[in-house]
Design an enzyme around this catalytic site. Structure first.
Site, mmCIF file in Angstrom:
data_model
loop_
_atom_site.group_PDB
_atom_site.id
_atom_site.type_symbol
_atom_site.label_atom_id
_atom_site.label_comp_id
_atom_site.label_asym_id
_atom_site.label_seq_id
_atom_site.Cartn_x
_atom_site.Cartn_y
_atom_site.Cartn_z
ATOM 1 N N GLU A 266 87.635 50.524 48.041
ATOM 2 C CA GLU A 266 87.307 49.579 49.119
ATOM 3 C C GLU A 266 86.124 50.082 49.941
ATOM 4 O O GLU A 266 85.243 49.311 50.317
ATOM 5 C CB GLU A 266 88.520 49.361 50.036
ATOM 6 C CG GLU A 266 89.709 48.699 49.352
ATOM 7 C CD GLU A 266 89.516 47.216 49.053
ATOM 8 O OE1 GLU A 266 88.461 46.663 49.393
ATOM 9 O OE2 GLU A 266 90.441 46.625 48.467
ATOM 10 N N ARG A 270 82.740 47.888 50.002
ATOM 11 C CA ARG A 270 82.423 47.245 51.290
ATOM 12 C C ARG A 270 81.398 48.036 52.085
ATOM 13 O O ARG A 270 80.438 47.467 52.602
ATOM 14 C CB ARG A 270 83.693 47.090 52.130
ATOM 15 C CG ARG A 270 84.740 46.238 51.435
ATOM 16 C CD ARG A 270 85.880 45.903 52.361
ATOM 17 N NE ARG A 270 87.054 45.505 51.595
ATOM 18 C CZ ARG A 270 87.963 44.641 52.010
ATOM 19 N NH1 ARG A 270 87.854 44.072 53.178
ATOM 20 N NH2 ARG A 270 89.007 44.348 51.250
ATOM 21 N N ASP A 399 90.294 43.271 37.419
ATOM 22 C CA ASP A 399 89.136 42.374 37.596
ATOM 23 C C ASP A 399 87.735 42.987 37.611
ATOM 24 O O ASP A 399 86.943 42.805 36.680
ATOM 25 C CB ASP A 399 89.332 41.490 38.845
ATOM 26 C CG ASP A 399 89.767 42.257 40.112
ATOM 27 O OD1 ASP A 399 89.805 43.489 40.069
ATOM 28 O OD2 ASP A 399 90.032 41.604 41.134
ATOM 29 N N GLU A 533 86.832 34.151 45.587
ATOM 30 C CA GLU A 533 86.563 34.113 44.140
ATOM 31 C C GLU A 533 86.253 32.724 43.577
ATOM 32 O O GLU A 533 85.409 32.583 42.685
ATOM 33 C CB GLU A 533 87.739 34.726 43.359
ATOM 34 C CG GLU A 533 87.911 36.227 43.550
ATOM 35 C CD GLU A 533 88.529 36.612 44.890
ATOM 36 O OE1 GLU A 533 89.124 35.732 45.536
ATOM 37 O OE2 GLU A 533 88.411 37.792 45.286
HETATM 38 C C1 DMJ Z 1 87.045 41.612 47.651
HETATM 39 O O1 DMJ Z 1 87.187 42.740 48.424
HETATM 40 C C2 DMJ Z 1 86.347 41.942 46.368
HETATM 41 O O2 DMJ Z 1 85.862 40.771 45.820
HETATM 42 C C3 DMJ Z 1 87.225 42.632 45.381
HETATM 43 O O3 DMJ Z 1 86.611 42.845 44.156
HETATM 44 C C4 DMJ Z 1 88.498 41.887 45.152
HETATM 45 N N1 DMJ Z 1 88.940 41.095 46.195
HETATM 46 C C5 DMJ Z 1 88.387 40.978 47.475
HETATM 47 C C6 DMJ Z 1 88.376 39.565 47.982
HETATM 48 O O4 DMJ Z 1 89.367 38.761 47.527
#
Ligand code: DMJ
Length: 641
Positions: A266, A270, A399, A533
């Site tokens: 994260e 971010r 994902d 998404e």
């Molecule tokens: C985000 O922090 C990013 O897109 C991450 O890859 C997965 N999900 C969240 C938002 O839903």
């Protein structure tokens, strides 16, 4: 590699960053060298004595045991008692005894000669004066330091100055579109202004309680996650006062020397992603400096027996660990597999290959592993290097690993063929085992659990529609048309998951079971937390097809967010999208500003704003420029602007 002098920023002097290889390990290595040398001398003399004693003993047995890897001349011994093969331990016996005895004699002579030579050399050394020995040690030390320096300087695939095209503009030149774009910008201002008033410096905002909010992914510290995540969206929307405000906070307050345990993934997507994008867009050095400082703090997470990083790391102590809930102490595929883009950029910008090496090591390790049905399981144990449970998902836990394989290729100006191959192999297996069509004709991506396909698709997996179209060009056997279609089908399914609710917002996950299609069944899966998404996929589909339906669908989602998630103090998630009277969860997620609103804004902008042949968006929607990695080395890039 040099240490750049840093300018004082807002009265506070930023400590100089060491962007070159750290000097401490060299020092440690050289200190150990003299001890090592003396130890070697003693050891050499000791071994000689032992071998001498051994070989001059009477040959009382015809069955000698060796464990010296002499497989060429000795016969593998089968332990008669257990019948089990004991490789590496050998017995000499049988009809060829004479030949073996000669061979044994030859080896014995060779070993004796080698050790006599070693003993002579040791004696010679001991005859030398203290000064001479010290000089020799010094020469050895210099040699090691030199070797290490050359190793560090080894060129890594790399880049000239990226072409920063399309950082401004995007005016759609159509009144209706302009209004929509302005509306999205107004939503961004509402989210930002309220955070500015009620949550400033906290990670996120509680828009109803009107105070700061945080979760364990950010640790126990106030790191201003929303500020860092929102910066590039502010920039591309032309909200420059707000951008400067955020920049000032970062200059004066963002500190990574805190005793706080954060999520490596994260914080990477971010913070490092956000800071790098802000740097590339604005050219402000401070963002690069902060990104590198933070990356240094994440590096100890890679100190595991396999080099697969821990999920969490304490920024102060560097101690790492994994989530308690992850299969038998495993690390998560979508976490350790979503570092590549940011880490390659860090090496590009600093000339320090350490980041690049960390992520390439992960890739190499994954390449070597067996994959059940060609699928990557979501869990990997960083101690043993073995897979955990055989669960595979294109939604949560899996994902962005797939996304980063594709984007590594795109980001390298399509020269990282290894990444492209891994992506192609992975999506072929996914299509074969995970993607199905429902009775009603909706294409969905299920979840693979120990050989069984669960017909459930997460909101998170909806990003894959965008990924398939983004990867269409360059696909194996030129299946571009197929992947464009597949992306469009996923977009349609995800749109249905929104359309079949009372609020026209999508649930966290939805099922395909008998008569149930694209609908959440369990109460715990009915929430919408401002996730991006589905809108992300609409935007990619729009860019690649210009089919107006994606703008229509995006606008539907924007209106629903405005109607049901907007509160006086910002925007909030809702607990049940099937209930027409929404209950708010009272959290304004930082990704709402980083991703959801950015993708909406881009959807109503013209394509010249951040064109996709020059920019690759990280998984948190932070745009990073394409690097022309094939032509140069990763030397420090002095002037990105
Ligand atoms: C985000 O922090 C990013 O897109 C991450 O890859 C997965 N999900 C969240 C938002 O839903």
């Amino acid at each position: 590699m040099t240490t750049p002098a840093l300018l004082p920023l807002s009265g506070r002097r930023i400590p100089p960053l060491n962007l070159g290889p750290p000097s401490f390990p060299h020092h440690r290595a050289t200190l150990r060298l003299s001890e090592k040398f003396i130890l070697l001398l003693i050891l050499s003399a000791f071994i000689t004595l032992c071998f001498g004693a051994f070989f001059f003993l009477p040959d009382s047995s015809k069955h000698k045991r060796f464990d010296l890897g002499l497989e060429d001349v000795l016969i593998p011994h089968v332990d008669a008692g257990k019948g089990a093969k004991n490789p590496g331990v050998f017995l000499i016996h049988g009809p060829d005894e004479h030949r073996h005895r000669e061979e044994e004699e030859r080896l014995r002579n060779k070993i004796r000669a080698d050790h006599e030579k070693a003993l002579e050399e040791a004696k010679e050394k001991l005859k030398k004066s203290r000064e001479e020995i010290q000089a020799e040690i010094q020469t050895e030390k210099n040699k090691v330091v030199q070797e290490m320096k050359t190793k560090e300087k080894k060129p890594v695939p790399a880049a000239p100055i990226p072409n920063l095209i399309g950082t401004h503009g995007g005016d759609p030149e159509d009144n209706d579109l302009r209004e929509k774009r302005e509306k999205i910008k107004e939503m961004m201002k509402h989210a930002w202004d309220n955070y500015r008033i009620y949550g400033w410096g906290h990670n996120e905002l509680r828009p109803i309680a009107r105070k700061g909010h945080s979760t364990n992914i950010f640790g126990s510290s106030q790191m201003g996650a929303t500020i860092v995540d929102a910066l590039d969206t502010l920039y591309i929307m032309g909200l420059h006062d707000e951008f400067r405000d955020g920049q000032k906070w970062i200059e004066n307050n963002l500190d990574f020397s805190v005793n706080s345990e954060v999520s490596v993934f994260e914080v990477n997507i971010r913070f490092i992603g956000g800071l790098l994008a802000a740097y590339y867009l604005s050219g402000e050095e401070i963002f690069k400096i902060k990104a590198v400082q933070l990356a240094e703090k994440l590096l100890p997470a890679f100190n595991t027996p396999t080099g697969i990083p821990w999920a969490m790391v304490n920024l102060k102590s560097g101690v790492g660990r994994n989530w308690g809930w992850a299969s038998a102490g495993s690390s998560i595929l979508a976490e350790f597999g979503t570092l590549h883009m940011e880490f390659v950029h860090l090496s590009y910008l600093t000339g320090n290959p350490v980041y690049y090496k960390k992520v390439m090591h992960i890739r190499k390790l994954l390449q070597k592993m067996d994959r059940p049905n060609g699928l990557y399981p979501n869990y990997l144990n960083p101690r043993t290097g073995r897979w955990g449970q055989y669960h595979t998902s294109v939604g949560g836990l899996g994902d962005s690993f797939y996304e980063y394989l594709l984007k590594a290729w795109l980001m390298s100006d399509k020269t990282d063929h290894e990444a492209r191959k891994m992506y192609d192999d992975a999506i072929e297996a996914i299509e074969k085992h995970l993607i199905r069509k429902s009775r009603g004709g909706l294409t969905f991506i299920g979840e693979w659990k120990n050989g069984h396909l669960e017909k459930k698709m997460g909101h998170l997996a909806c990003f894959a529609g965008g990924m398939f179209v983004l990867g269409a060009d360059g696909s194996r056997m030129d299946q571009a048309g197929h992947y464009l279609e597949l992306g469009a089908e996923i977009a349609r399914t995800c749109h249905e998951s929104y359309d079949r609710t009372a609020l026209k917002l999508g649930p966290e996950s939805f099922k395909f079971d008998g008569a149930v299609e694209a609908v959440a069944v369990r109460q715990a899966e009915k929430y919408y937390i401002l996730r991006p998404e589905v809108i992300e996929t609409y935007w990619y589909l729009w860019r690649f097809t210009h089919d107006p339906r994606y703008r229509e669908w995006g606008w539907e989602a924007a209106l629903a967010i405005e109607k049901y998630c907007r509160v006086n103090g910002g925007f909030s998630g809702v607990k049940d999208v099937y209930s027409s009277t929404p209950m708010h969860d009272d959290v304004q997620q930082s990704f709402f500003l980083a991703e959801t609103l950015k993708y909406l804004y881009l959807l109503f902008s013209s394509d010249d704003l951040l064109p996709l042949d020059h920019w690759v968006f990280n998984t948190e929607a932070h745009p990073l420029p394409v690097l022309h990695l094939a032509n140069t080395t990763l030397s420090r890039n002095p002037a990105v602007r």
